[in-house]
Design a protein around this motif. Structure first.
Motif, short mmCIF file in Angstrom:
data_model
loop_
_atom_site.label_atom_id
_atom_site.label_comp_id
_atom_site.label_asym_id
_atom_site.label_seq_id
_atom_site.Cartn_x
_atom_site.Cartn_y
_atom_site.Cartn_z
N VAL A 174 0.85 -1.18 0.00
CA VAL A 174 0.00 0.00 0.00
C VAL A 174 0.89 1.23 0.00
N TYR A 222 -0.03 1.92 9.93
CA TYR A 222 -1.44 1.59 9.79
C TYR A 222 -1.99 1.12 11.13
N GLN A 251 -4.77 4.81 7.83
CA GLN A 251 -3.38 5.27 7.75
C GLN A 251 -3.08 6.12 8.98
N MET A 294 -6.28 -8.20 2.20
CA MET A 294 -5.02 -7.57 2.59
C MET A 294 -4.34 -8.32 3.72
N CYS A 336 1.41 -2.83 5.01
CA CYS A 336 0.17 -3.45 4.56
C CYS A 336 0.32 -3.78 3.08
N ASP A 375 -6.48 8.31 6.11
CA ASP A 375 -7.04 7.60 4.95
C ASP A 375 -7.50 6.21 5.38
N THR A 376 -8.68 5.81 4.90
CA THR A 376 -9.22 4.50 5.25
C THR A 376 -8.88 3.50 4.15
N LEU A 377 -8.19 2.41 4.53
CA LEU A 377 -7.84 1.36 3.58
C LEU A 377 -8.97 0.34 3.47
N CYS A 424 -1.60 -7.15 6.80
CA CYS A 424 -0.85 -6.09 7.46
C CYS A 424 -0.06 -6.72 8.59
N PRO A 445 -9.02 -5.12 -3.51
CA PRO A 445 -8.28 -4.40 -2.47
C PRO A 445 -8.77 -4.68 -1.06
N LYS A 485 -2.03 -5.29 -0.24
CA LYS A 485 -3.38 -5.63 -0.64
C LYS A 485 -3.35 -6.32 -2.00
#
Length: 177
Positions: free
Chosen positions: A43, A73, A68, A113, A103, A50-52, A115, A110, A105
């Motif tokens: 990533v 993360y 993030q 993932m 992380c 920011d939302t993954l 992490c 996506p 993905k």
């Protein structure tokens, strides 16, 4: 003898002109179309907040998110809790499941993932978040009809002292972004 000479001359001419057996222009063998091979990509560093991944449970409003942070993360489970001192009030409870250095993905989906945390000595730490796409097929009781649905299975492993060792979550794939 004369006919064999003519036949030999005919073969010589066809080979010079590119006609006859094996005289057709050769085509390059066609390569099979490239297929998408599922891979994991790291990533890219984004902005803090920011939302993954966000998976919401529509029945009770709880959700799991991977966001993030300034150092990497973080995964957290968020729920609404009643205040034990005042039953009319609720508050948002955010339980951190783990903090991660890297992380990765899937290039195909996506939401799939992995992490994990890298320790200062360079080894992979004991804090991991892994998501898996699961397709379930069930047969309707009393009939021959089958029903299939997709889920996202999330395993949050945190072996740091004082943490819950493993927590598992299942969300409908349509509830995850």
């Amino acid at each position: 003898m004369r006919s064999s000479l003519r036949y030999s001359a005919f073969l010589l001419m066809t080979s010079l002109l590119g006609l006859g057996c094996g005289g057709a222009p050769q085509q390059e063998p066609q390569q099979p179309a490239e297929q998408a091979v599922p891979e994991l990509v790291e990533v890219e560093q984004g902005a803090v907040g920011d939302t993954l991944l966000r998976c919401e449970q529509p029945q009770d409003g709880t959700y799991l998110e991977v966001v993030q942070t300034a150092t990497g993360y973080e995964a957290a489970h968020v729920s609404e809790e009643y205040d034990p001192w005042d039953c009319r009030c609720t508050y948002t409870k955010r339980t951190v499941l783990g903090q991660y250095t890297r992380c990765y993905k899937s290039t195909v989906d996506p939401r799939i993932m992995n992490c994990f945390r890298i320790e200062p000595n360079g080894t992979t730490g004991k804090v991991v978040l892994s998501t898996t796409r699961v397709t379930r097929t069930q047969m309707v009781i009393g009939g021959t009809q089958t029903v299939s649905y997709d889920e996202l299975s999330i395993a949050a492993i945190n072996q740091d002292p004082g943490q819950t060792v493993r927590q598992d979550f299942n969300y409908s794939l349509s509830d995850c972004q």
